[in-house]
Write a protein that holds these residues in place. Structure first.
Motif, PDB file in Angstrom:
ATOM      1  N   LYS A 251      64.232  54.770  20.096  1.00  8.17           N
ATOM      2  CA  LYS A 251      65.836  54.982  20.157  1.00  8.17           C
ATOM      3  C   LYS A 251      66.304  56.140  20.429  1.00  8.17           C
ATOM      4  O   LYS A 251      66.126  57.337  19.953  1.00  8.17           O
ATOM      5  N   VAL A 252      67.315  56.309  21.266  1.00  6.63           N
ATOM      6  CA  VAL A 252      68.274  57.485  21.472  1.00  6.63           C
ATOM      7  C   VAL A 252      69.517  57.172  21.117  1.00  6.63           C
ATOM      8  O   VAL A 252      70.317  56.399  21.438  1.00  6.63           O
ATOM      9  N   CYS A 253      69.826  58.009  19.913  1.00  3.89           N
ATOM     10  CA  CYS A 253      71.142  57.963  19.538  1.00  3.89           C
ATOM     11  C   CYS A 253      72.119  58.893  20.184  1.00  3.89           C
ATOM     12  O   CYS A 253      72.111  60.163  19.945  1.00  3.89           O
ATOM     13  N   LEU A 254      73.196  58.346  20.811  1.00  4.21           N
ATOM     14  CA  LEU A 254      74.146  59.157  21.384  1.00  4.21           C
ATOM     15  C   LEU A 254      75.375  58.366  21.754  1.00  4.21           C
ATOM     16  O   LEU A 254      75.329  57.189  22.062  1.00  4.21           O
ATOM     17  N   SER A 255      76.551  59.099  21.350  1.00  3.38           N
ATOM     18  CA  SER A 255      77.909  58.236  21.393  1.00  3.38           C
ATOM     19  C   SER A 255      78.117  57.838  22.864  1.00  3.38           C
ATOM     20  O   SER A 255      78.661  56.675  22.792  1.00  3.38           O
ATOM     21  N   LEU A 256      77.578  58.570  23.830  1.00  2.00           N
ATOM     22  CA  LEU A 256      77.895  58.005  25.244  1.00  2.00           C
ATOM     23  C   LEU A 256      77.377  56.634  25.620  1.00  2.00           C
ATOM     24  O   LEU A 256      77.528  55.867  26.401  1.00  2.00           O
ATOM     25  N   LEU A 257      75.993  56.496  24.693  1.00  2.00           N
ATOM     26  CA  LEU A 257      75.388  55.187  24.983  1.00  2.00           C
ATOM     27  C   LEU A 257      75.954  54.139  23.922  1.00  2.00           C
ATOM     28  O   LEU A 257      75.276  53.078  24.155  1.00  2.00           O
ATOM     29  N   GLY A 258      76.894  54.258  23.232  1.00  2.00           N
ATOM     30  CA  GLY A 258      77.227  53.424  22.167  1.00  2.00           C
ATOM     31  C   GLY A 258      76.382  53.204  21.093  1.00  2.00           C
ATOM     32  O   GLY A 258      76.472  52.145  20.334  1.00  2.00           O
ATOM     33  N   THR A 259      75.202  54.063  20.781  1.00  2.00           N
ATOM     34  CA  THR A 259      74.418  53.971  19.800  1.00  2.00           C
ATOM     35  C   THR A 259      74.838  54.791  18.543  1.00  2.00           C
ATOM     36  O   THR A 259      74.162  54.846  17.583  1.00  2.00           O
ATOM     37  N   TRP A 260      75.910  55.582  18.513  1.00  2.25           N
ATOM     38  CA  TRP A 260      76.749  56.016  17.615  1.00  2.25           C
ATOM     39  C   TRP A 260      78.114  56.359  17.931  1.00  2.25           C
ATOM     40  O   TRP A 260      78.624  56.406  18.881  1.00  2.25           O
ATOM     41  N   ASP A 261      78.832  56.498  16.769  1.00  8.72           N
ATOM     42  CA  ASP A 261      80.470  56.465  17.071  1.00  8.72           C
ATOM     43  C   ASP A 261      80.739  57.632  17.694  1.00  8.72           C
ATOM     44  O   ASP A 261      80.246  58.895  17.515  1.00  8.72           O
ATOM     45  N   GLY A 262      81.726  57.726  18.586  1.00  9.25           N
ATOM     46  CA  GLY A 262      82.535  58.575  18.913  1.00  9.25           C
ATOM     47  C   GLY A 262      83.795  58.603  19.575  1.00  9.25           C
ATOM     48  O   GLY A 262      84.262  57.575  19.316  1.00  9.25           O
ATOM     49  N   ARG A 263      84.455  59.766  20.183  1.00  7.15           N
ATOM     50  CA  ARG A 263      85.754  59.623  20.268  1.00  7.15           C
ATOM     51  C   ARG A 263      86.117  60.138  21.529  1.00  7.15           C
ATOM     52  O   ARG A 263      85.371  60.933  22.016  1.00  7.15           O
ATOM     53  N   GLY A 264      87.124  59.501  22.447  1.00  6.18           N
ATOM     54  CA  GLY A 264      87.527  60.227  23.628  1.00  6.18           C
ATOM     55  C   GLY A 264      86.403  60.133  24.798  1.00  6.18           C
ATOM     56  O   GLY A 264      85.709  59.316  24.902  1.00  6.18           O
ATOM     57  N   CYS A 265      86.035  61.461  25.295  1.00  5.64           N
ATOM     58  CA  CYS A 265      85.134  61.548  26.357  1.00  5.64           C
ATOM     59  C   CYS A 265      83.679  61.269  25.678  1.00  5.64           C
ATOM     60  O   CYS A 265      82.843  61.479  26.499  1.00  5.64           O
ATOM     61  N   GLU A 266      83.694  61.281  24.589  1.00  5.12           N
ATOM     62  CA  GLU A 266      82.409  61.237  24.107  1.00  5.12           C
ATOM     63  C   GLU A 266      81.515  59.654  24.132  1.00  5.12           C
ATOM     64  O   GLU A 266      80.657  59.515  24.253  1.00  5.12           O
ATOM     65  N   LYS A 267      82.523  58.953  24.306  1.00  6.03           N
ATOM     66  CA  LYS A 267      82.288  57.273  24.578  1.00  6.03           C
ATOM     67  C   LYS A 267      82.221  57.165  26.196  1.00  6.03           C
ATOM     68  O   LYS A 267      82.692  57.833  26.979  1.00  6.03           O
ATOM     69  N   TRP A 268      81.614  55.955  26.268  1.00  3.18           N
ATOM     70  CA  TRP A 268      80.974  55.425  27.590  1.00  3.18           C
ATOM     71  C   TRP A 268      82.650  54.979  28.341  1.00  3.18           C
ATOM     72  O   TRP A 268      83.319  54.192  27.577  1.00  3.18           O
ATOM     73  N   ASN A 269      82.738  55.529  29.480  1.00  2.00           N
ATOM     74  CA  ASN A 269      84.152  55.134  30.071  1.00  2.00           C
ATOM     75  C   ASN A 269      83.439  54.489  31.504  1.00  2.00           C
ATOM     76  O   ASN A 269      83.164  55.181  32.458  1.00  2.00           O
ATOM     77  N   PRO A 270      83.994  53.160  31.817  1.00  2.00           N
ATOM     78  CA  PRO A 270      83.357  52.574  32.929  1.00  2.00           C
ATOM     79  C   PRO A 270      83.851  53.220  34.111  1.00  2.00           C
ATOM     80  O   PRO A 270      83.002  53.224  35.276  1.00  2.00           O
ATOM     81  N   ALA A 271      85.060  53.868  34.054  1.00  2.00           N
ATOM     82  CA  ALA A 271      85.468  54.201  35.375  1.00  2.00           C
ATOM     83  C   ALA A 271      85.077  55.760  35.679  1.00  2.00           C
ATOM     84  O   ALA A 271      85.075  56.314  36.888  1.00  2.00           O
ATOM     85  N   GLN A 272      84.233  56.514  34.539  1.00  2.00           N
ATOM     86  CA  GLN A 272      84.215  57.796  35.049  1.00  2.00           C
ATOM     87  C   GLN A 272      82.731  58.247  34.356  1.00  2.00           C
ATOM     88  O   GLN A 272      82.204  59.105  35.084  1.00  2.00           O
ATOM     89  N   SER A 273      82.302  57.834  33.494  1.00  2.00           N
ATOM     90  CA  SER A 273      80.815  57.829  33.058  1.00  2.00           C
ATOM     91  C   SER A 273      79.740  57.677  33.960  1.00  2.00           C
ATOM     92  O   SER A 273      79.874  56.507  34.691  1.00  2.00           O
TER      93      SER A 273
END
Length: 450
Positions: A251-273
């Motif tokens: 398992k890879v724990c990363l806010s960008l992957l939605g496997t951990w909480d994050g805010r703003g640009c830490e989270k996956w953005n369909p238009a930019q990520s």
């Protein structure tokens, strides 16, 4: 599939620059692994990281580098008892193998941070034989990004991907273009022609970290909901947890992957990520110099004596795991990356072995390893100081070896010595420059003259 013929995405909002810079701005903000009572891997692994002095872990070896889907999280993946080393046999093997060979001089290898040039372009390897020359050519010609027919050993190969729609295909091809154009150095990617939803990445650990010169492999699946949903990422752990964000079950724990909480640009953005942002985030935010503080709540102990002591201890254990991961990759390289594995460790084997000896001498993991000329000067200076100290009655060790500021576990050096011997053998097989270390070993084991 010729990547030049891939369709470019039409939306100008899908530019990597903003996404990656956003991720870079968060480099100092440690990604946190999600630990819940329902996640057995998280609960069992995080329990070993307590603020009190952790107990030495039993190290076990996993028979197979690639794990089944249902992984036993209590299985450490390595057992030092399996490394039954016979010095006499080892020495004879080396003597027989290399008596008639003219091994090349040392190859200096550096790993700069996120450069745009590939590491292979800066390395010149003198060929030792036709076979070695052919292998070196395969390594130097190994592209950072390329297409392959398919993956037979991919973790997500059995995932149903269905018939891709036009919008999904267009977005995936757009991400492929970004990877082909903008991959930073020390990240290598292969994408499948027959399964556009599958790709595999190899990331080289950065200098100054306990991951330096290691190769770390990730399997990635692009779901049908992409880019509305982030990709799925699996880490080839070999049963070892080398980071709070990289579980021993993959398992890879990363806010960008939605496997951990994050805010703003830490989270996956369909238009930019993008996929590129995911890989850069893993390299920069997870494979860092003090991964101990990636554990949720542990950042509050940063810059405290107890926190720094535990961070150094975690780095020691992480480097041991990194060495074991090197052995796994050498003995069973992931499909389509055999040339990279062989060439990488042929070039960097000398540096890795020198680092092992540097750390066994008492230096911090990730600290700068002196150049060979400096090592020789240190040895001469040490002998001189030792003689003077003996004549004056002072302790001969004083001022000779730079010790770390805290006491290291007594199990570290014996564990690293076992791995050093195994790496020495494997690097020799791959043609790395190990003459210095072989000479040292043979000299050490040579019977004293009567």
């Amino acid at each position: 599939m010729d990547t030049e013929s891939l369709q470019q995405g039409s939306s100008s909002s899908w530019h990597t620059t903003g996404a990656v810079s956003c991720g870079a701005a968060q480099q100092q903000k440690r990604q946190r692994c999600q630990g819940s009572s329902s996640d057995q891997a998280g609960s069992s692994s995080s329990s070993s990281l307590q603020i009190s002095e952790p107990e030495p872990q039993q190290i076990q070896e996993e028979e197979d580098y690639y794990m089944e889907d249902d992984c036993d999280d209590d299985f450490d993946g390595y057992d030092e008892d399996d490394y039954d080393f016979d010095e006499a046999d080892f020495n004879q093997h080396l003597a027989d193998k290399f008596d008639d060979l003219d091994l090349p001089p040392g190859v200096e290898a550096t790993v700069p941070w996120l450069q745009k040039t590939t590491p292979k372009e800066d390395v010149k390897e003198p060929p030792k034989s036709n076979t070695a020359d052919e292998n070196a050519n395969k390594y130097t010609q190994f592209k950072q990004f390329d297409t392959v027919q398919n993956f037979s050993d991919h973790y997500y190969a059995k995932n149903s991907h269905g018939e891709p729609n036009r919008a999904w295909s267009k977005r995936v091809q757009h991400d492929w273009k970004l990877l082909e154009k903008d991959l930073p150095a020390y990240i290598f990617v292969r994408v499948a022609e027959d399964r556009m939803d599958l790709l595999r990445a190899a990331i080289i650990g950065p200098k100054g970290t306990p991951y330096h010169d290691g190769l770390f492999f990730f399997d990635i699946h692009i779901p049908s909901a992409y880019p509305c949903a982030p990709p799925l990422v699996y880490y080839h752990s070999g049963g070892l947890r080398i980071n709070p964000n990289l579980y021993n079950n993959g398992k890879v724990c990363l806010s960008l992957l939605g496997t951990w909480d994050g805010r703003g640009c830490e989270k996956w953005n369909p238009a930019q990520s993008t996929m590129l942002q995911v890989l850069v985030s893993i390299q920069a935010l997870i494979l860092n110099d003090k991964p101990y503080y990636n554990e949720p709540g542990y950042e509050s102990y940063a810059n405290t004596p107890n926190g720094e002591r535990l961070a150094l201890d975690y780095n020691d254990n992480t480097f041991l795991h990194s060495c074991k991961t090197m052995l796994y990759s050498l003995r069973r390289p992931p499909e389509h990356f055999a040339d990279l594995v062989a060439g990488h460790f042929r070039v960097h084997g000398h540096t890795i072995l020198a680092a092992c000896k540097h750390y066994m001498a008492g230096n911090d993991i990730g600290s700068v390893v002196p150049e060979e000329e400096e090592e020789e000067e240190e040895e001469e200076s040490s002998e001189h100081k030792s003689g003077d100290a003996g004549a004056s009655g002072s302790a001969p060790e004083l001022g000779v070896i730079k010790a770390i500021p805290t006491k290291r576990r007594s199990s570290f050096n014996p564990s690293l010595k076992v791995l050093y011997e195994d790496l020495l053998m494997e690097f020799n097989v791959k043609g790395a420059d190990t003459r210095k270390f072989i000479d040292e070993k043979l000299k050490k084991n040579k019977p004293a003259a009567a």
